[in-house]
Design an enzyme around this catalytic site. Structure first.
Site, PDB file in Angstrom:
ATOM      1  N   LYS A  57       0.843  -1.203   0.000  1.00 34.72           N
ATOM      2  CA  LYS A  57       0.000   0.000   0.000  1.00 34.72           C
ATOM      3  C   LYS A  57       0.879   1.253   0.000  1.00 34.72           C
ATOM      4  O   LYS A  57       0.631   2.208  -0.737  1.00 34.72           O
ATOM      5  CB  LYS A  57      -0.944  -0.010   1.222  1.00 34.72           C
ATOM      6  N   GLN A 101      -4.772  -1.357   9.484  1.00 35.39           N
ATOM      7  CA  GLN A 101      -4.743  -2.701   8.885  1.00 35.39           C
ATOM      8  C   GLN A 101      -5.381  -3.722   9.833  1.00 35.39           C
ATOM      9  O   GLN A 101      -5.089  -3.746  11.027  1.00 35.39           O
ATOM     10  CB  GLN A 101      -3.280  -3.086   8.568  1.00 35.39           C
ATOM     11  N   ASP A 124     -11.069   3.095   4.073  1.00 38.41           N
ATOM     12  CA  ASP A 124     -11.518   1.696   3.986  1.00 38.41           C
ATOM     13  C   ASP A 124     -13.042   1.612   3.831  1.00 38.41           C
ATOM     14  O   ASP A 124     -13.560   0.544   3.496  1.00 38.41           O
ATOM     15  CB  ASP A 124     -11.139   0.947   5.280  1.00 38.41           C
TER      16      ASP A 124
HETATM   17  N1  GUN Z   1      -7.241  -6.696   6.030  1.00 39.65           N
HETATM   18  C1  GUN Z   1      -7.642  -7.426   4.959  1.00 39.65           C
HETATM   19  N2  GUN Z   1      -8.242  -6.649   4.030  1.00 39.65           N
HETATM   20  C2  GUN Z   1      -8.238  -5.399   4.539  1.00 39.65           C
HETATM   21  C3  GUN Z   1      -8.714  -4.161   4.042  1.00 39.65           C
HETATM   22  O1  GUN Z   1      -9.290  -4.043   2.943  1.00 39.65           O
HETATM   23  N3  GUN Z   1      -8.500  -3.078   4.839  1.00 39.65           N
HETATM   24  C4  GUN Z   1      -7.880  -3.178   6.064  1.00 39.65           C
HETATM   25  N4  GUN Z   1      -7.742  -2.067   6.771  1.00 39.65           N
HETATM   26  N5  GUN Z   1      -7.436  -4.324   6.551  1.00 39.65           N
HETATM   27  C5  GUN Z   1      -7.604  -5.425   5.791  1.00 39.65           C
END
Ligand code: GUN
Length: 307
Positions: A57, A101, A124
């Site tokens: 990311k 995350q 998100d």
């Molecule tokens: N863990 C797995 N997929 C995601 C996501 O799309 N966003 C976040 N913040 N954590 C994750």
């Protein structure tokens, strides 16, 4: 598409590159107007998969000109300290997007943390304000994975109106928002999950299958109607022939014999999730810095009078 037509591999890497190129261009324009979008990424603990996702990311953000601020906290971090960090990021006008995350360590209440994020910085789309807005069909920050899946479907099928989509999985991250987005795109939507009766029979009725259950190779040709379009969200690490391997929730080789189009794992949905995170960061920056409204049009100057 009929069953005899050649199978189409849905190339998520190429689709993501197109989205990222659009984002990079818009970031350049935004910077020229004096706003430099920034994304804060918070990782608590040392989960190896989460570390890889966060690294990717941050890399993608930098590639499209978005400043990234990494906050890596130990697994022992107290919930109160994480909430204090989020409050600080909410108040920081130099931060446009906040991503925590998941999963979080077991001693931290995930809902409390997600609810602490300013909905306008919630890249998100997991805050209840944005979840509710999505289910009402409003334009809000939308979860990245389902938004990426929808784009792949629209690129592959065009208009989705009237298609029957079966979503396998009911998670807050993928299954539920995916169903809301497909409804918004005028599909008939069935959500199935581990407790559903006749899972396979329900799936066999689908024009579109979205597999998001985290069960390696659960869906094979026998689950698919000929000509179905298959989006595989699963990323499962398995051991096979003594080697570690990444496989989806769909048995790719088997599904290839029935589907009209399918995403591979890796190289399908994964790159789109990150591309849509960048798109959401840009959208969040716009929400926080709306363009000044178009100045009111002056009435036409009166015609000079001819005297
Ligand atoms: N863990 C797995 N997929 C995601 C996501 O799309 N966003 C976040 N913040 N954590 C994750």
């Amino acid at each position: 598409m009929n069953a005899q037509a050649p199978i189409k591999l849905i190339d998520g890497k190429a689709a993501a590159a197109r989205v990222l190129a659009e984002v990079a261009e818009e970031v350049r324009e935004m910077k020229a107007g004096g706003v430099a979008p920034a994304l804060a990424v918070v990782l608590v603990g040392h989960d190896p998969a989460s570390q890889v996702y966060v690294r990717n990311k941050v890399l993608r953000a930098e590639e499209c000109g978005i400043r990234s601020l990494e906050h890596k906290l130990p697994a022992s971090t107290a919930e109160a300290d994480l909430l204090a960090l989020i409050r600080g990021l909410n108040a920081d006008s130099g931060v446009n997007g906040i991503l925590v995350q998941l999963p979080l360590p077991a001693h931290i209440d995930e809902t409390r943390v997600l609810q602490a994020i300013d909905p306008l910085k919630d890249v998100d789309g997991f805050h209840a304000e944005n979840v509710g807005g999505l289910s009402q069909g409003r334009e809000v920050l939308t979860p990245c994975t389902p938004a990426g899946c929808l784009r792949l479907l629209q690129d592959t099928c065009g208009d989705l109106s009237g298609q029957h989509a079966v979503v396998i999985g009911r998670s807050n991250i993928v299954g539920k928002p995916m169903a809301a987005l497909l409804l918004k795109a005028h599909c008939s939507v069935t959500v199935v999950h581990s407790k559903s009766a006749n899972l396979r029979e329900l799936c066999r009725q689908a024009d579109i299958v979205i597999a998001a259950v985290g069960r390696p190779r659960l869906v094979d040709a026998d689950w698919l109607k000929p000509g179905a379009v298959v989006i595989d969200v699963g990323i499962n690490r398995i051991e096979e022939d003594g080697r570690a391997k990444l496989v989806g929730d769909v048995d790719f080789d088997s599904a290839l014999t029935r589907a009209a189009a399918i995403t591979p794992v890796p190289g399908g949905v994964g790159p789109m999730t990150i591309a849509f995170l960048m798109k959401n960061t840009l959208a969040a920056a716009r929400l926080q810095h709306p363009a000044p409204s178009t100045p009111a049009q002056f009435p036409e100057a009166p015609c000079p009078s001819i005297s």
